[in-house]
Design a protein around this motif. Structure first.
Motif, PDB file in Angstrom:
ATOM      1  N   THR A  83       0.801  -1.234   0.000  1.00 23.43           N
ATOM      2  CA  THR A  83       0.000   0.000   0.000  1.00 23.43           C
ATOM      3  C   THR A  83       0.828   1.275   0.000  1.00 23.43           C
ATOM      4  OG1 THR A  83      -0.122   0.156   2.414  1.00 23.43           O
ATOM      5  CG2 THR A  83      -1.768  -1.228   1.319  1.00 23.43           C
ATOM      6  N   ASP A  84       2.148   1.152   0.320  1.00 25.28           N
ATOM      7  CA  ASP A  84       3.029   2.321   0.445  1.00 25.28           C
ATOM      8  C   ASP A  84       2.489   3.301   1.489  1.00 25.28           C
ATOM      9  OD1 ASP A  84       5.366   3.663  -0.173  1.00 25.28           O
ATOM     10  OD2 ASP A  84       4.364   4.982  -1.620  1.00 25.28           O
ATOM     11  N   ASN A  85       1.901   2.764   2.548  1.00 26.40           N
ATOM     12  CA  ASN A  85       1.293   3.596   3.587  1.00 26.40           C
ATOM     13  C   ASN A  85       1.747   3.103   4.958  1.00 26.40           C
ATOM     14  OD1 ASN A  85      -0.465   4.845   5.459  1.00 26.40           O
ATOM     15  ND2 ASN A  85      -2.016   5.101   3.874  1.00 26.40           N
ATOM     16  N   TYR A  86       2.676   3.846   5.570  1.00 26.56           N
ATOM     17  CA  TYR A  86       3.170   3.448   6.881  1.00 26.56           C
ATOM     18  C   TYR A  86       2.127   3.644   7.974  1.00 26.56           C
ATOM     19  CZ  TYR A  86       7.986   2.591   5.456  1.00 26.56           C
ATOM     20  OH  TYR A  86       9.119   2.048   4.894  1.00 26.56           O
ATOM     21  N   ALA A  87       1.230   4.608   7.801  1.00 26.80           N
ATOM     22  CA  ALA A  87       0.200   4.835   8.811  1.00 26.80           C
ATOM     23  C   ALA A  87      -0.710   3.616   8.935  1.00 26.80           C
ATOM     24  CB  ALA A  87      -0.615   6.080   8.472  1.00 26.80           C
ATOM     25  N   THR A  88      -1.143   3.072   7.795  1.00 32.88           N
ATOM     26  CA  THR A  88      -1.981   1.868   7.815  1.00 32.88           C
ATOM     27  C   THR A  88      -1.204   0.685   8.373  1.00 32.88           C
ATOM     28  OG1 THR A  88      -3.276   2.618   5.916  1.00 32.88           O
ATOM     29  CG2 THR A  88      -3.325   0.265   6.413  1.00 32.88           C
ATOM     30  N   ALA A  89       0.031   0.543   7.941  1.00 33.61           N
ATOM     31  CA  ALA A  89       0.863  -0.559   8.434  1.00 33.61           C
ATOM     32  C   ALA A  89       1.028  -0.475   9.949  1.00 33.61           C
ATOM     33  CB  ALA A  89       2.227  -0.527   7.750  1.00 33.61           C
ATOM     34  N   GLY A  90       1.308   0.716  10.450  1.00 33.86           N
ATOM     35  CA  GLY A  90       1.464   0.895  11.888  1.00 33.86           C
ATOM     36  C   GLY A  90       0.175   0.656  12.641  1.00 33.86           C
ATOM     37  N   ALA A  91      -0.954   1.070  12.049  1.00 29.48           N
ATOM     38  CA  ALA A  91      -2.245   0.893  12.714  1.00 29.48           C
ATOM     39  C   ALA A  91      -2.625  -0.584  12.820  1.00 29.48           C
ATOM     40  CB  ALA A  91      -3.326   1.660  11.957  1.00 29.48           C
ATOM     41  N   VAL A  92      -2.361  -1.352  11.776  1.00 24.96           N
ATOM     42  CA  VAL A  92      -2.655  -2.792  11.825  1.00 24.96           C
ATOM     43  C   VAL A  92      -1.759  -3.474  12.857  1.00 24.96           C
ATOM     44  CG1 VAL A  92      -2.656  -4.957  10.536  1.00 24.96           C
ATOM     45  CG2 VAL A  92      -3.501  -2.874   9.456  1.00 24.96           C
ATOM     46  N   ALA A  93      -0.472  -3.120  12.855  1.00 24.86           N
ATOM     47  CA  ALA A  93       0.441  -3.683  13.851  1.00 24.86           C
ATOM     48  C   ALA A  93       0.003  -3.299  15.261  1.00 24.86           C
ATOM     49  CB  ALA A  93       1.866  -3.195  13.590  1.00 24.86           C
ATOM     50  N   ALA A  94      -0.470  -2.059  15.419  1.00 26.05           N
ATOM     51  CA  ALA A  94      -0.948  -1.607  16.723  1.00 26.05           C
ATOM     52  C   ALA A  94      -2.187  -2.373  17.155  1.00 26.05           C
ATOM     53  CB  ALA A  94      -1.246  -0.106  16.686  1.00 26.05           C
ATOM     54  N   THR A  95      -3.091  -2.638  16.222  1.00 28.40           N
ATOM     55  CA  THR A  95      -4.295  -3.415  16.532  1.00 28.40           C
ATOM     56  C   THR A  95      -3.932  -4.795  17.052  1.00 28.40           C
ATOM     57  OG1 THR A  95      -5.585  -2.250  14.847  1.00 28.40           O
ATOM     58  CG2 THR A  95      -6.415  -4.398  15.568  1.00 28.40           C
ATOM     59  N   THR A  96      -2.962  -5.415  16.400  1.00 24.07           N
ATOM     60  CA  THR A  96      -2.513  -6.740  16.823  1.00 24.07           C
ATOM     61  C   THR A  96      -1.937  -6.690  18.230  1.00 24.07           C
ATOM     62  OG1 THR A  96      -2.016  -7.340  14.531  1.00 24.07           O
ATOM     63  CG2 THR A  96      -0.975  -8.660  16.246  1.00 24.07           C
ATOM     64  N   ASN A  97      -1.138  -5.677  18.510  1.00 27.14           N
ATOM     65  CA  ASN A  97      -0.521  -5.572  19.823  1.00 27.14           C
ATOM     66  C   ASN A  97      -1.524  -5.243  20.916  1.00 27.14           C
ATOM     67  OD1 ASN A  97       2.458  -6.021  19.615  1.00 27.14           O
ATOM     68  ND2 ASN A  97       2.283  -4.449  18.049  1.00 27.14           N
ATOM     69  N   VAL A  98      -2.501  -4.398  20.604  1.00 25.89           N
ATOM     70  CA  VAL A  98      -3.540  -4.085  21.585  1.00 25.89           C
ATOM     71  C   VAL A  98      -4.328  -5.342  21.931  1.00 25.89           C
ATOM     72  CG1 VAL A  98      -5.728  -2.883  21.923  1.00 25.89           C
ATOM     73  CG2 VAL A  98      -3.756  -1.637  21.036  1.00 25.89           C
ATOM     74  N   ALA A  99      -4.688  -6.113  20.922  1.00 21.58           N
ATOM     75  CA  ALA A  99      -5.436  -7.346  21.157  1.00 21.58           C
ATOM     76  C   ALA A  99      -4.632  -8.312  22.035  1.00 21.58           C
ATOM     77  CB  ALA A  99      -5.798  -8.009  19.834  1.00 21.58           C
ATOM     78  N   PHE A 100      -3.333  -8.426  21.753  1.00 16.89           N
ATOM     79  CA  PHE A 100      -2.482  -9.269  22.592  1.00 16.89           C
ATOM     80  C   PHE A 100      -2.446  -8.751  24.017  1.00 16.89           C
ATOM     81  CE2 PHE A 100       1.726  -9.676  24.566  1.00 16.89           C
ATOM     82  CZ  PHE A 100       1.763 -11.050  24.754  1.00 16.89           C
ATOM     83  N   ALA A 101      -2.318  -7.437  24.155  1.00 18.49           N
ATOM     84  CA  ALA A 101      -2.214  -6.840  25.482  1.00 18.49           C
ATOM     85  C   ALA A 101      -3.468  -7.087  26.316  1.00 18.49           C
ATOM     86  CB  ALA A 101      -1.959  -5.333  25.350  1.00 18.49           C
ATOM     87  N   VAL A 102      -4.622  -7.015  25.683  1.00 18.21           N
ATOM     88  CA  VAL A 102      -5.877  -7.250  26.396  1.00 18.21           C
ATOM     89  C   VAL A 102      -6.033  -8.726  26.757  1.00 18.21           C
ATOM     90  CG1 VAL A 102      -8.393  -7.208  26.184  1.00 18.21           C
ATOM     91  CG2 VAL A 102      -7.046  -5.258  25.382  1.00 18.21           C
ATOM     92  N   ALA A 103      -5.671  -9.606  25.829  1.00 19.77           N
ATOM     93  CA  ALA A 103      -5.952 -11.032  25.998  1.00 19.77           C
ATOM     94  C   ALA A 103      -4.896 -11.778  26.801  1.00 19.77           C
ATOM     95  CB  ALA A 103      -6.106 -11.685  24.621  1.00 19.77           C
ATOM     96  N   ALA A 104      -3.657 -11.301  26.846  1.00 16.62           N
ATOM     97  CA  ALA A 104      -2.579 -12.061  27.483  1.00 16.62           C
ATOM     98  C   ALA A 104      -2.848 -12.389  28.949  1.00 16.62           C
ATOM     99  CB  ALA A 104      -1.246 -11.325  27.329  1.00 16.62           C
TER     100      ALA A 104
END
Length: 400
Positions: A43-64
């Motif tokens: 996509t050539d979009n770091y904002a989207t890439a960072g947001a998806v990575a952030a979503t994954t990390n937030v989900a891990f943080a809540v569920a761990a």
């Protein structure tokens, strides 16, 4: 430095769970940068890439912590396999959705499931060490070894996923992460002899996060996680700005390499100062080490600066897990360890999001100021709340 580590792996089944845990946690250093490289390539979009990575990390943080509680209640052997299978399916779906150019919301959903089913393998391995060496000075050495293992993962993982994603195929890094997760996790689940016993007695507090010292540590590691998440993403963009995107993994490996070296040294020493004092001093060193990266414009110099900045990471993590082991009751041990991981995960999510936004707005070099600011917050909270960490000291590791 070698002496204190001799004999650490001689117990029955120890080598097997250590090896399985090492392979199983490889994705923790590969997933974030792998997602960023894949989505930014498509996509050539770091904002989207960072947001998806952030979503994954937030989900891990809540569920761990929730998965940690399940492990404490039912045992690692029963909880790990179903989580690992669902995690593999979700990660494969994320790659498929990205490859077919499906709407961004599909990436977020897949990332959410990936994060929610990611297990804190490091916490589970440390829980096994706590059962084997709890109450002895060898636990300090064991935790030091685990921090070094973490850093070996962070040295090799980013470099490996970067080489695979940029030199072979954008998907290759995440495919390898998926395979490592399945093999390592299932192998760890099969090591029943060394898994912590299930303890039905629960703490009256209900959750480790309600223990004041654990709550304070969680806040510190939230800020430190923001440093890790922002440095990861900003460094990829920094390398691209300087025409060496292929070297981004090696720059991140330098950061982790400094931590690996310091971890070996830190774990080999029989410390006379308290865990609390070690914890506070390590944070101060970390802040000082981060200052130069804000001003460096040469990638070669940046590699050396990141190496030096990483020196305080392992000591901070080692003391944090040691303090957690002393503060929480045995029946909540895995969940207590998971709260440290989940705090780091939340912080990584914040750092990845903020790093992506700031990189788009002001450029990568200037965005490193956020990383330094997050480290300062960690120090302020750690020093201010250090009184909550006053505990009886465990015996020092034997001198060999």
């Amino acid at each position: 430095m070698v002496g204190p580590y001799r004999g650490l792996f001689e117990g029955p089944g120890v080598k097997a769970f250590v090896l399985a845990g090492f392979v199983g946690r490889m994705p923790m250093s590969m997933l974030g940068i792998g997602v960023v490289l894949l989505i930014s390539a498509l996509t050539d979009n770091y904002a989207t890439a960072g947001a998806v990575a952030a979503t994954t990390n937030v989900a891990f943080a809540v569920a761990a912590p929730l998965s940690g509680r399940l492990v404490d209640r039912f045992g690692q052997g029963r909880v790990i396999p179903p989580f690992a299978v669902v995690n593999a399916i979700a990660l494969a779906a994320l790659m498929v959705f990205a490859g077919f150019g499906l709407p961004d919301w599909t990436l977020y959903i897949a990332g959410l499931v990936v994060g929610a089913t990611s297990l804190s393998i490091g916490s589970m391995v440390r829980a096994r060490w706590s059962v084997i060496h709890g109450g002895s000075g060898r636990l300090h050495t064991a935790f030091a070894f685990e921090s070094v293992a973490d850093e070996v993962v962070f040295v090799t993982g980013p470099a490996l996923v970067t080489v695979l994603a940029t030199g072979v195929n954008p998907y290759a890094g995440l495919v390898v992460a998926l395979v490592c997760m399945l093999l390592g996790s299932l192998a760890l689940a099969g090591q029943r002899r060394t898994q912590p016993p299930v303890q039905e007695v629960r703490s009256a507090s209900g959750s480790p996060i309600l223990i004041p010292g654990i709550a304070m540590l969680a806040c510190v590691y939230l800020a430190l996680g923001s440093v890790f998440g922002s440095v990861d993403l900003i460094t990829v963009a920094y390398a691209e700005e300087h025409g060496v995107k292929w070297a981004s993994g090696f720059l991140l490996a330098s950061f982790a390499g400094g931590s690996m070296v310091s971890g070996l040294w830190f774990g080999s020493r029989a410390w006379r100062i308290s865990l609390r004092a070690r914890f506070v001093r390590a944070q101060g060193v970390f802040v000082v080490g981060l200052v130069p990266i804000v001003f460096i414009g040469d990638p070669r110099v940046m590699a050396a600066a990141l190496f030096l900045a990483g020196f305080a990471i392992s000591p901070t993590l080692i003391t944090g897990f040691s303090l957690t082991e002393r503060l929480v009751p045995p029946s909540l041990l895995t969940e207590g360890m998971a709260w440290i991981s989940t705090s780091i995960g939340f912080g990584v999510a914040i750092g990845a999001w903020a790093g992506g936004r700031l990189t788009e707005m002001v450029g990568a070099s200037s965005a490193y100021a956020f990383s330094l600011g997050a480290a300062l917050v960690a120090v302020i909270v750690g020093i201010g709340g250090s009184g909550l960490l006053r505990i009886p000291e465990a015996p020092s590791p034997p001198k060999i």
